[in-house]
Design a protein around this motif. Structure first.
Motif, PDB file in Angstrom:
ATOM      1  N   GLN A  12       0.674  -1.180  -0.066  1.00  0.00           N
ATOM      2  CA  GLN A  12       0.037   0.070  -0.032  1.00  0.00           C
ATOM      3  C   GLN A  12       0.957   1.177  -0.002  1.00  0.00           C
ATOM      4  N   ILE A  18      -1.481   3.141  -4.768  1.00  0.00           N
ATOM      5  CA  ILE A  18      -2.686   3.642  -3.739  1.00  0.00           C
ATOM      6  C   ILE A  18      -3.251   4.735  -4.576  1.00  0.00           C
ATOM      7  N   TRP A  21      -6.086   3.461  -6.495  1.00  0.00           N
ATOM      8  CA  TRP A  21      -6.923   3.127  -5.579  1.00  0.00           C
ATOM      9  C   TRP A  21      -7.808   3.996  -5.286  1.00  0.00           C
ATOM     10  N   TYR A  22      -7.218   5.152  -4.747  1.00  0.00           N
ATOM     11  CA  TYR A  22      -8.068   6.427  -4.268  1.00  0.00           C
ATOM     12  C   TYR A  22      -8.870   7.065  -5.595  1.00  0.00           C
ATOM     13  N   HIS A  41      -8.169   6.297   5.029  1.00  0.00           N
ATOM     14  CA  HIS A  41      -7.098   5.335   5.155  1.00  0.00           C
ATOM     15  C   HIS A  41      -6.073   5.660   5.843  1.00  0.00           C
ATOM     16  N   LYS A  68     -11.801  -3.500   1.233  1.00  0.00           N
ATOM     17  CA  LYS A  68     -10.864  -3.393   2.329  1.00  0.00           C
ATOM     18  C   LYS A  68     -11.176  -3.754   3.636  1.00  0.00           C
TER      19      LYS A  68
END
Length: 347
Positions: A12, A18, A21-22, A41, A68
């Motif tokens: 991550q 990451i 992912w955001y 997060h 998650k």
């Protein structure tokens, strides 16, 4: 074709991954700003143990579905049990209907079972039937809704408490109060409540109230004779006319004999703050709080009860002493008259 991956904390830390992912979450949850997910997060005190499951489209190398796990401890039958919350369940519209979320949810469940977690929990209204079909059971929470039978709650009610906003208190003073709560836990050891460390208070709780989270206000109560913090309450308004004050968290360092009085006073003082300072004398008509918190009314007004049906739980492992046998059900672990899961702890 899809590739399924499990991202631990080290993975991550890869900035490009990451950030993708955001961006994925921002595109799927169009009504929620990206910054919310970033804070969600990065301010999680268990971030080093949290795991993200993703599905990527092999043709584009882009993330198309995610789940998650938020690792937590929860009080079950008086013991601290290893549990995990499920959040950020998301699939891009053009990839839905292909079982991606189901696959990732099962991967998450298997991970928790293999690593000794007792259960997973989540909150959902819109998709609860889907989660139920995948093995999660409904855990109902009993909520008391009480009429506020006075336009303005009296300023003086025989108490010696002064109410101040949490975001005006210096961090050292707040941390000292949080430390007492961590050591004493006078209210929080209710069935289903989250175990809070000092780090949890400083990172998760503080970042879920104003100024970080609009509309959710943290308050502290100080003893007027000593100027020390003896309690806190976290609230927000909702309803068609914003006329219901919801208690999202509440705590006191008083002993049991004084606790009920302090709790009631905190709620009364907060209602008064809304009505006299924040709402220009607009009336608060109702206050709601978890029913197991109090056995008597706060204001003497009419009480009704409602069931919050958004919480769902799935057992993962039965090797914990808090689970009597493999035949234990989620419903028996979370009886309606004793469950307090505070809304401020929601994922």
């Amino acid at each position: 074709m899809y590739e399924y991956l499990t991202l631990n904390y080290t993975q991550q830390q890869q900035k490009d991954l990451i950030e993708q992912w955001y961006q994925h979450l921002d595109e799927v949850f169009t009504q929620t700003p990206k910054e919310y997910f970033v804070q969600h997060h990065e301010n999680d005190p268990s971030r080093q143990q949290n795991v993200i499951f993703i599905a990527t489209d092999l043709s584009t190398k882009k993330i198309v579905s995610t789940v998650k796990l938020f690792t937590r401890e929860m009080f079950i039958n008086g013991d601290k049990c290893k549990v995990a919350g499920i959040g950020e369940v998301s699939t891009k519209p053009e990839h839905r209907g292909q079982g991606l979320s189901s696959k990732l949810l099962e991967m998450a469940h298997q991970y928790l079972t293999n690593n000794g977690y007792m259960l997973s929990f989540l909150f959902s209204n819109k998709y609860s039937a889907m989660y139920h079909s995948k093995g999660w059971s409904y855990v109902h929470r009993d909520i008391t809704v009480e009429d506020v039978n006075e336009k303005i709650v009296p300023e003086s009610d025989g108490h010696s408490l002064l109410l101040e906003r949490m975001d005006t208190i210096d961090s050292t003073t707040l941390e000292s109060y949080f430390q007492i709560l961590v050591e004493q836990k006078p209210i929080d050891q209710q069935q289903g409540s989250i175990v809070r460390s000092i780090q949890y208070w400083k990172e998760w709780i503080i970042h879920n109230v104003e100024p970080h989270s609009k509309g959710t206000i943290g308050w502290v109560a100080k003893d007027s004779s000593t100027n020390t913090i003896v309690g806190h309450i976290i609230t927000s308004l909702y309803g068609e006319n914003s006329d219901t004050m919801a208690v999202k968290d509440l705590g006191s360092i008083h002993n049991k004999t004084q606790q009920n009085t302090c709790i009631k006073t905190l709620i009364k003082l907060t209602i008064r703050q809304y009505q006299t300072c924040l709402l220009n004398n607009q009336s608060i008509k109702y206050v709601q709080y978890p029913s197991p918190l109090l056995i008597t009314s706060v204001l003497g007004g009419e009480q009704t009860h409602k069931l919050d049906k958004s919480m769902m739980v799935r057992l993962c492992a039965s090797n914990n002493n808090s689970v009597p046998s493999s035949s234990t059900t989620c419903e028996s672990l979370f009886p309606l008259d004793s469950v307090i899961y505070w809304d401020i702890d929601k994922l």
